[in-house]
Scaffold this motif. Sequence first.
Motif, mmCIF file in Angstrom:
data_model
loop_
_atom_site.group_PDB
_atom_site.id
_atom_site.type_symbol
_atom_site.label_atom_id
_atom_site.label_comp_id
_atom_site.label_asym_id
_atom_site.label_seq_id
_atom_site.Cartn_x
_atom_site.Cartn_y
_atom_site.Cartn_z
ATOM 1 N N MET A 84 0.896 -1.180 -0.030
ATOM 2 C CA MET A 84 0.025 -0.083 0.087
ATOM 3 C C MET A 84 1.002 1.255 0.086
ATOM 4 N N ASN A 85 1.957 1.258 0.575
ATOM 5 C CA ASN A 85 2.856 2.351 0.554
ATOM 6 C C ASN A 85 3.338 2.586 -0.634
ATOM 7 N N PHE A 86 3.699 1.499 -1.441
ATOM 8 C CA PHE A 86 4.299 1.497 -2.819
ATOM 9 C C PHE A 86 2.918 2.376 -3.574
ATOM 10 N N ILE A 87 1.939 1.532 -3.415
ATOM 11 C CA ILE A 87 0.902 2.430 -4.416
ATOM 12 C C ILE A 87 0.518 3.763 -3.958
ATOM 13 N N GLN A 88 0.737 4.139 -2.800
ATOM 14 C CA GLN A 88 0.599 5.548 -2.422
ATOM 15 C C GLN A 88 1.730 6.488 -2.819
ATOM 16 N N VAL A 95 10.488 7.019 -4.763
ATOM 17 C CA VAL A 95 11.239 8.157 -4.929
ATOM 18 C C VAL A 95 12.179 8.166 -5.980
ATOM 19 N N PHE A 96 12.934 7.030 -5.925
ATOM 20 C CA PHE A 96 14.136 7.002 -6.872
ATOM 21 C C PHE A 96 13.501 6.883 -8.444
ATOM 22 N N ARG A 98 10.680 8.079 -9.602
ATOM 23 C CA ARG A 98 10.272 9.417 -9.946
ATOM 24 C C ARG A 98 11.401 10.287 -10.582
ATOM 25 N N GLN A 99 12.464 10.217 -9.531
ATOM 26 C CA GLN A 99 13.792 11.016 -9.791
ATOM 27 C C GLN A 99 14.170 10.815 -11.008
ATOM 28 N N HIS A 100 14.425 9.339 -11.663
ATOM 29 C CA HIS A 100 14.951 9.085 -12.905
ATOM 30 C C HIS A 100 13.915 8.586 -13.799
ATOM 31 N N ASN A 101 12.587 9.201 -13.721
ATOM 32 C CA ASN A 101 11.767 8.727 -14.740
ATOM 33 C C ASN A 101 11.637 7.285 -15.208
ATOM 34 N N ILE A 102 11.441 6.621 -14.229
ATOM 35 C CA ILE A 102 11.339 4.869 -14.508
ATOM 36 C C ILE A 102 9.986 4.738 -14.070
ATOM 37 N N THR A 103 9.154 4.056 -14.978
ATOM 38 C CA THR A 103 7.860 3.564 -14.540
ATOM 39 C C THR A 103 7.747 2.380 -13.654
ATOM 40 N N ALA A 318 17.114 1.072 -9.505
ATOM 41 C CA ALA A 318 16.897 2.279 -9.635
ATOM 42 C C ALA A 318 17.866 3.397 -9.675
ATOM 43 N N VAL A 319 18.674 3.065 -8.547
ATOM 44 C CA VAL A 319 19.674 4.084 -8.139
ATOM 45 C C VAL A 319 20.950 3.977 -9.318
ATOM 46 N N ALA A 320 21.112 2.706 -9.816
ATOM 47 C CA ALA A 320 22.286 2.431 -10.865
ATOM 48 C C ALA A 320 21.718 2.792 -12.143
#
Length: 361
Positions: A84-88, A95-96, A98-103, A318-320
Amino acid sequence: MKKFRIKPVSTALQAQLQKKIDQKTKPLGALGKLETLALQIGLIQHTQKPALSNPHILVFAADHGIAEEGVSAYPQEVTWQMVMNFIQGGAAINVFCRQHNITLHVVDAGVKYIFPDNLQGLIYNKVAMGTANFLKGPAMTSEQTARCINSAAEIVSSIYSKGCNVIGFGEMGIANTTAASALMSLFCDIPVSQCVGRGTGLDDKAFQHKIEVLTQALKQHNKHDTALTMLATFGGFEIAQIVGGMLQAAEHGMIILVDGFIATAAYMVAQAIDPAVKDYCIFCHQSHERGHAMMLQAMDVEPLLDLHMRLGEGTGAAVAYPLLQSAVAFLNEMASFESASVSERSDSGSTQRKTDPTSVL
């Protein structure tokens, strides 16, 4: 189970790609791992001008029956609460991404909870309400294992059809480090006591208990004929679905971002099913979870990063990801010695500048 048809990456372009990398305006090898990364991406895409398109990360979530044995510091309901935290949008992976424009998509592979219908961002792919306790019997049936692999392959194919050519796999599931430790011990032939880590933060007593539980389980299931048998006996629904996702991604010629300890355990199963999957995999980071360094060493692979991360969720992938972007960017955009009118290294090791006043160096 679906039969995958993965083509080993062709090395026909390797010499040309390496020459292109070496001709950039830099000393040979000066960009280190970025050069190796650019070469691999070019080979995967079979081009000297690779491109990254519509990157995705799939986080597979599921519960584990072995959690009944007290092998995690957190209660099992944390799995669905984190989903649910992921969904929200509140987790580190959100966060990561969104930062790197990854779906980002979250997959309910087998969480012990009934989610409301039509949650945006959740893919409903539940096989059962968690696996069985593998201290008492196999975690999954062969039918469940095959269903996991086949259904995840369909999810990846759907994403591929939308123009995605790079995909990462994350996971969420209380007690899944226990399952991954068992798989590591079997596939790497390393004593389970060296594979087990503290997961979500076990104290010394709980850590020793986790080792004892796994030792007993491995003794009880002492015959393993195939990779699928090992996966069914000790794996989880999320691990099995990552296996299917990786195999399908490789079949489509996609770049695969391998995250940390649990995702690498899934990779070991996928690689045992079809060794060609390795050509498409980039190992993003070395988890600080005990055992992951030995796991990577046993497979003779070198990760891009070592940031002492041990969160899972696909966060290492995501960070890589920006490193892939940098590798592709320098390969496609950096000037060559010829285009910049810069002298190359001489036989004696000295360098000279061209007399062309328009030279950028």
